[in-house]
Design a protein around this motif. Sequence first.
Motif, mmCIF file in Angstrom:
data_model
loop_
_atom_site.group_PDB
_atom_site.id
_atom_site.type_symbol
_atom_site.label_atom_id
_atom_site.label_comp_id
_atom_site.label_asym_id
_atom_site.label_seq_id
_atom_site.Cartn_x
_atom_site.Cartn_y
_atom_site.Cartn_z
ATOM 1 N N THR A 139 15.439 -3.479 8.537
ATOM 2 C CA THR A 139 14.779 -3.051 9.767
ATOM 3 C C THR A 139 13.265 -3.023 9.580
ATOM 4 N N VAL A 140 12.835 -2.510 8.423
ATOM 5 C CA VAL A 140 11.402 -2.509 8.113
ATOM 6 C C VAL A 140 10.891 -3.940 7.977
ATOM 7 N N ALA A 141 11.689 -4.793 7.331
ATOM 8 C CA ALA A 141 11.294 -6.197 7.188
ATOM 9 C C ALA A 141 11.093 -6.845 8.550
ATOM 10 N N GLY A 142 12.004 -6.552 9.480
ATOM 11 C CA GLY A 142 11.854 -7.093 10.819
ATOM 12 C C GLY A 142 10.609 -6.580 11.515
ATOM 13 N N ALA A 143 10.287 -5.312 11.293
ATOM 14 C CA ALA A 143 9.095 -4.720 11.913
ATOM 15 C C ALA A 143 7.815 -5.330 11.363
ATOM 16 N N LEU A 144 7.828 -5.759 10.110
ATOM 17 C CA LEU A 144 6.636 -6.353 9.502
ATOM 18 C C LEU A 144 6.393 -7.785 9.957
ATOM 19 N N THR A 145 7.429 -8.427 10.478
ATOM 20 C CA THR A 145 7.344 -9.859 10.756
ATOM 21 C C THR A 145 6.225 -10.207 11.718
ATOM 22 N N TYR A 146 6.141 -9.512 12.842
ATOM 23 C CA TYR A 146 5.142 -9.862 13.854
ATOM 24 C C TYR A 146 3.712 -9.662 13.356
ATOM 25 N N PRO A 147 3.337 -8.488 12.818
ATOM 26 C CA PRO A 147 1.964 -8.373 12.311
ATOM 27 C C PRO A 147 1.669 -9.322 11.157
ATOM 28 N N PHE A 148 2.660 -9.566 10.297
ATOM 29 C CA PHE A 148 2.468 -10.531 9.215
ATOM 30 C C PHE A 148 2.181 -11.914 9.785
ATOM 31 N N TYR A 149 2.947 -12.306 10.778
ATOM 32 C CA TYR A 149 2.768 -13.618 11.395
ATOM 33 C C TYR A 149 1.374 -13.747 12.006
ATOM 34 N N LEU A 150 0.897 -12.684 12.620
ATOM 35 C CA LEU A 150 -0.408 -12.734 13.276
ATOM 36 C C LEU A 150 -1.555 -12.938 12.289
ATOM 37 N N VAL A 151 -1.530 -12.216 11.164
ATOM 38 C CA VAL A 151 -2.711 -12.183 10.289
ATOM 39 C C VAL A 151 -2.649 -13.147 9.124
ATOM 40 N N HIS A 152 -1.469 -13.699 8.830
ATOM 41 C CA HIS A 152 -1.310 -14.371 7.545
ATOM 42 C C HIS A 152 -2.133 -15.656 7.417
ATOM 43 N N GLU A 153 -2.338 -16.381 8.516
ATOM 44 C CA GLU A 153 -2.937 -17.709 8.386
ATOM 45 C C GLU A 153 -4.413 -17.639 8.023
ATOM 46 N N HIS A 154 -5.276 -17.340 8.969
ATOM 47 C CA HIS A 154 -6.709 -17.390 8.706
ATOM 48 C C HIS A 154 -7.158 -16.318 7.717
ATOM 49 N N LEU A 155 -6.608 -15.119 7.839
ATOM 50 C CA LEU A 155 -6.979 -14.078 6.891
ATOM 51 C C LEU A 155 -6.457 -14.419 5.504
ATOM 52 N N GLY A 156 -5.279 -15.028 5.434
ATOM 53 C CA GLY A 156 -4.746 -15.467 4.146
ATOM 54 C C GLY A 156 -5.630 -16.496 3.487
ATOM 55 N N TRP A 157 -6.214 -17.389 4.288
ATOM 56 C CA TRP A 157 -7.120 -18.385 3.715
ATOM 57 C C TRP A 157 -8.346 -17.724 3.102
ATOM 58 N N VAL A 158 -8.836 -16.665 3.736
ATOM 59 C CA VAL A 158 -9.983 -15.941 3.179
ATOM 60 C C VAL A 158 -9.596 -15.277 1.861
ATOM 61 N N VAL A 159 -8.399 -14.699 1.809
ATOM 62 C CA VAL A 159 -7.936 -14.043 0.585
ATOM 63 C C VAL A 159 -7.761 -15.068 -0.536
ATOM 64 N N ILE A 160 -7.181 -16.212 -0.221
ATOM 65 C CA ILE A 160 -7.025 -17.272 -1.225
ATOM 66 C C ILE A 160 -8.385 -17.691 -1.772
ATOM 67 N N TRP A 161 -9.339 -17.872 -0.883
ATOM 68 C CA TRP A 161 -10.696 -18.247 -1.294
ATOM 69 C C TRP A 161 -11.290 -17.201 -2.229
ATOM 70 N N GLY A 162 -11.115 -15.922 -1.894
ATOM 71 C CA GLY A 162 -11.662 -14.869 -2.733
ATOM 72 C C GLY A 162 -10.994 -14.783 -4.088
ATOM 73 N N LEU A 163 -9.668 -14.880 -4.114
ATOM 74 C CA LEU A 163 -8.936 -14.753 -5.376
ATOM 75 C C LEU A 163 -9.093 -15.995 -6.248
ATOM 76 N N HIS A 164 -8.928 -17.160 -5.638
ATOM 77 C CA HIS A 164 -8.883 -18.396 -6.427
ATOM 78 C C HIS A 164 -10.265 -18.951 -6.736
ATOM 79 N N ARG A 165 -11.151 -18.953 -5.734
ATOM 80 C CA ARG A 165 -12.464 -19.555 -5.939
ATOM 81 C C ARG A 165 -13.451 -18.583 -6.566
ATOM 82 N N LYS A 166 -13.431 -17.338 -6.099
ATOM 83 C CA LYS A 166 -14.410 -16.370 -6.581
ATOM 84 C C LYS A 166 -13.963 -15.659 -7.855
#
Length: 375
Positions: free
Chosen positions: A305-332
Motif C-alpha cells: 500500500t505504501v509502495a502504491g502511494a509512492l508511485t505517483y510522486p516518484f513518477y513526477l520527480v524522478h526524470e529531470h530531478l534524477g538527472w540532476v542527482v546523477i550529474w551531482g553523484l557521477h560527475r561531481k
Amino acid sequence: MTETAVRTEQGEAERIPAQQPAAPRVNRLRALDGLRLVAALMVAVYHYAGRGAQVSTSWGASPKTEFPTLHNFATYGCLGVQVFFVISGFVICMSGWGRSLTSFFASRVSRLMPGYWFAVALLIVVMALPGVPFKGVSPSDALVNFTLLQQPIGADRVLGVCWTLWVEIRFYALFALLVVIPGANRRRVLMFSIGWLFAVAIAQAAHQPLLDLVVMPEYAPYFIGGMGLYLVHRDRGDIYAWGLTAAGFLIGQHYAVKDLWNASDPNAFAHRTTFGIVAVVAFGFIAVAAIALGWLNWANWRWLTVAGALTYPFYLVHEHLGWVVIWGLHRKLEIPAIPTFFLTIGGMLLLAYLIYRFVETPLTPRLRTALQKAR
C-alpha cells in the motif's frame, strides 16, 4: 431478465438488472499497488539508462557506454507508461462505480494536484540553482505549468512526464461524461468501451486532429483493456468483458509496435524488437488480469500500500530531478555509474515518501472535502 429498483445518490430510482453481481472487492488490491511501482520503476530505468539526449549530460557520456548491457533492456522501460494506462482503466472504472460527478471530480483532482503542484515548484527551484547543467523553462511557461494544461496550450513543460497526465485527464473527462454522469453500471461501461473502440478506428481513418485529440487512438486500447479487466474482476464469466480486454491488447500492441519499433533506424539509441515490445505490453495485461482474477490475492502485504502511494510522486520527480542527482553523484563526486544508478533511484523513492507523507497526506483529504462541499 428481471429488474429491480435502486436509489441513486441523487435519490432517483434507477432500473438495473437484478442479476448484476455486486462488486467482489472487499480488501484493497495490494498487488495492484505493487504493479504501479513496478511500472514507475520501468520508466525510471528507461530515463536513466535506456535513452540518450539530456541524460547523457548527466552521465558525461551516452548510457550505452556507461551500461553496455543494461541499456538494451532499459530501452523497453518506456512501455511502463502503457502498463500504467491499463492499470488506470481498471482503477478509474472501479473508483467511478457508484459515485456522483462531484465525488468523482473531487477524488481525481485531490489525487493529482497536491503532489503535482509541489513537484513543479521543486523542479523550478532546482533548475534555477547555479551550476545545474539543465535549462529551466521561462517564468511565464512555469506559471502555466501549475494548471496542468501546458501541453495543449503549447507552453514548455517543467516535468517531462506530465504529457501522460494530459492523456489521463482526457480519459477522466470521457469516463465522467459518458459513464459517471448517467451512472456507472456494467451496460454503460460496455457501451462506452465498445463505442470508444469504434471511435479509435474511425479516428485512425479520418486523420482529423480534433478527433485524434479526443479519441486518443494510440492510448485508448490500454484504458479500454483495463476497464474490461475490471468487469472481469466483478464477474469472471463475462464474455463481453474478456472480449474488450482481448481487443484492447490486440490493438494496443499494434500501436506500441508502430510507435516504438526502431530496427530500421541506424541512429537509434538501442533497437527494440517487435517481440520485445509485444511481450512487455502482454505483461501489463496479464499482470492486471491475474489481479482481477484474484490469483495474486496472496500478495497482501501492507508495505505494498505504501509502495502504491509512492508511485505517483516518484513518477513526477524522478526524470529531470534524477538527472540532476546523477550529474551531482557521477560527475561531481565521481561515484561509479552502477552505484549512482541505484543511489538515484533510492533517493527519488525517499523524496517520493516525503512528498507523500508531508504534502499529499495532509492536503489531499482537505482538498477533496473542499471540492465536495463547493457549490
